[in-house]
Scaffold this motif. Structure first.
Motif, short mmCIF file in Angstrom:
data_model
loop_
_atom_site.label_atom_id
_atom_site.label_comp_id
_atom_site.label_asym_id
_atom_site.label_seq_id
_atom_site.Cartn_x
_atom_site.Cartn_y
_atom_site.Cartn_z
N LEU A 88 0.85 -1.18 0.00
CA LEU A 88 0.00 0.00 0.00
C LEU A 88 0.89 1.23 0.00
CD1 LEU A 88 -2.65 -0.99 2.71
CD2 LEU A 88 -2.78 -1.30 0.24
N PRO A 89 0.47 2.30 -0.67
CA PRO A 89 1.26 3.53 -0.64
C PRO A 89 1.33 4.08 0.78
CG PRO A 89 -0.63 3.74 -2.14
CD PRO A 89 -0.74 2.42 -1.47
N GLY A 90 2.39 4.80 1.06
CA GLY A 90 2.53 5.41 2.37
C GLY A 90 3.94 5.88 2.62
N GLY A 91 4.15 6.43 3.79
CA GLY A 91 5.48 6.91 4.15
C GLY A 91 5.46 7.66 5.46
N GLY A 92 6.60 8.23 5.78
CA GLY A 92 6.79 8.89 7.06
C GLY A 92 5.98 10.15 7.25
#
Length: 192
Positions: A88-92
C-alpha cells in the motif's frame, strides 16, 4: 520442555522493566540513521531477557481505490526480502504534520492520485517497534499527475489492480499491508 502453566497456588508475577538504553546507528555517508532501544525485563518466571526495539517514526499507510474499483498499489524493492514487493502507498509523517494531510501527501507523491480520505485506525508496526502506522482509506481516486515526487532512494512503480485480483493477492500474502487491506475492504463492504 519447560511447562509454562501456573499451578493454582502460584501467583503470576508482572513483567518488570529493569533497564533501558538507546543505541544510535548512523551511516556516515548518507546520514541515514536508526535508533535501537535495548529494554531489559524480568519475566514472570524470574528469567531476565533483553529485547531489541526499533525506535521508529510514525507513518501513514493508505488503502486507495479508484472510481472503477482498482486498488492502487506500489511495487518496490525491499532489502530485507531482497525482492520487489506489492504494498500500500505510504510513508513517514513529518514533524507536527496533520495525519490526514500526510496521507494525502504520500498518496499523491507516490502514485500521482488524489481521492476522498478517511481515517481507518492506528496500528503498531510490530511487537518490537515503537512506531505507529496511521492508516487511511482513499476512495474515488483519480490520477492528478503522472509526475511522482519520490525521495532519492525511492524506486517504485504504480500498479492498478482489479479488486478481484487484489483479493487473491492478499489471500496469498503477496501484499505488504494485508491487515490494513482486510480492514479497509471490510469497512467498504467489499470483502466478497
Amino acid at each position: 520442555m519447560q511447562n509454562n502453566k501456573l499451578s493454582k497456588g502460584n501467583q503470576k508475577k508482572p513483567f518488570k522493566k529493569l533497564s533501558q538504553q538507546k543505541i544510535k546507528i548512523t551511516d556516515k555517508d548518507t546520514g541515514y540513521g536508526k535508533t535501537v532501544l535495548l529494554k531489559q525485563f524480568c519475566l514472570p518466571n524470574g528469567l531476565t531477557e533483553v529485547f531489541f526495539i526499533d525506535e521508529g517514526k510514525d507513518s501513514v499507510q493508505i488503502f486507495a481505490l479508484t472510481q472503477d474499483k482498482n486498488v492502487i498499489l506500489v511495487k518496490q524493492f525491499r532489502a530485507g526480502t531482497e525482492k520487489e514487493e506489492y504494498e500500500l502507498p505510504g510513508g513517514g509523517v513529518e514533524q507536527n504534520e496533520d495525519l490526514k494531510e500526510a496521507a494525502k501527501r504520500e498518496l499523491q507523491e507516490e502514485t500521482g492520485h488524489v481521492g476522498e480520505i478517511q481515517f481507518l485506525c492506528s496500528l503498531p508496526y510490530g511487537p518490537y517497534s515503537t512506531g505507529l502506522r496511521h492508516t487511511f482509506i482513499a476512495t474515488s481516486c483519480n490520477r492528478e499527475t503522472k509526475n511522482l515526487d519520490l525521495d532519492p532512494n525511492e524506486f517504485l512503480s504504480v500498479n492498478l489492480i482489479p479488486l478481484e485480483k487484489f483479493r487473491d493477492l492478499i489471500k496469498t500474502g503477496q501484499v505488504r499491508g494485508f491487515d490494513v487491506s482486510y480492514m479497509a475492504l471490510d469497512k467498504l463492504n467489499l470483502l466478497t
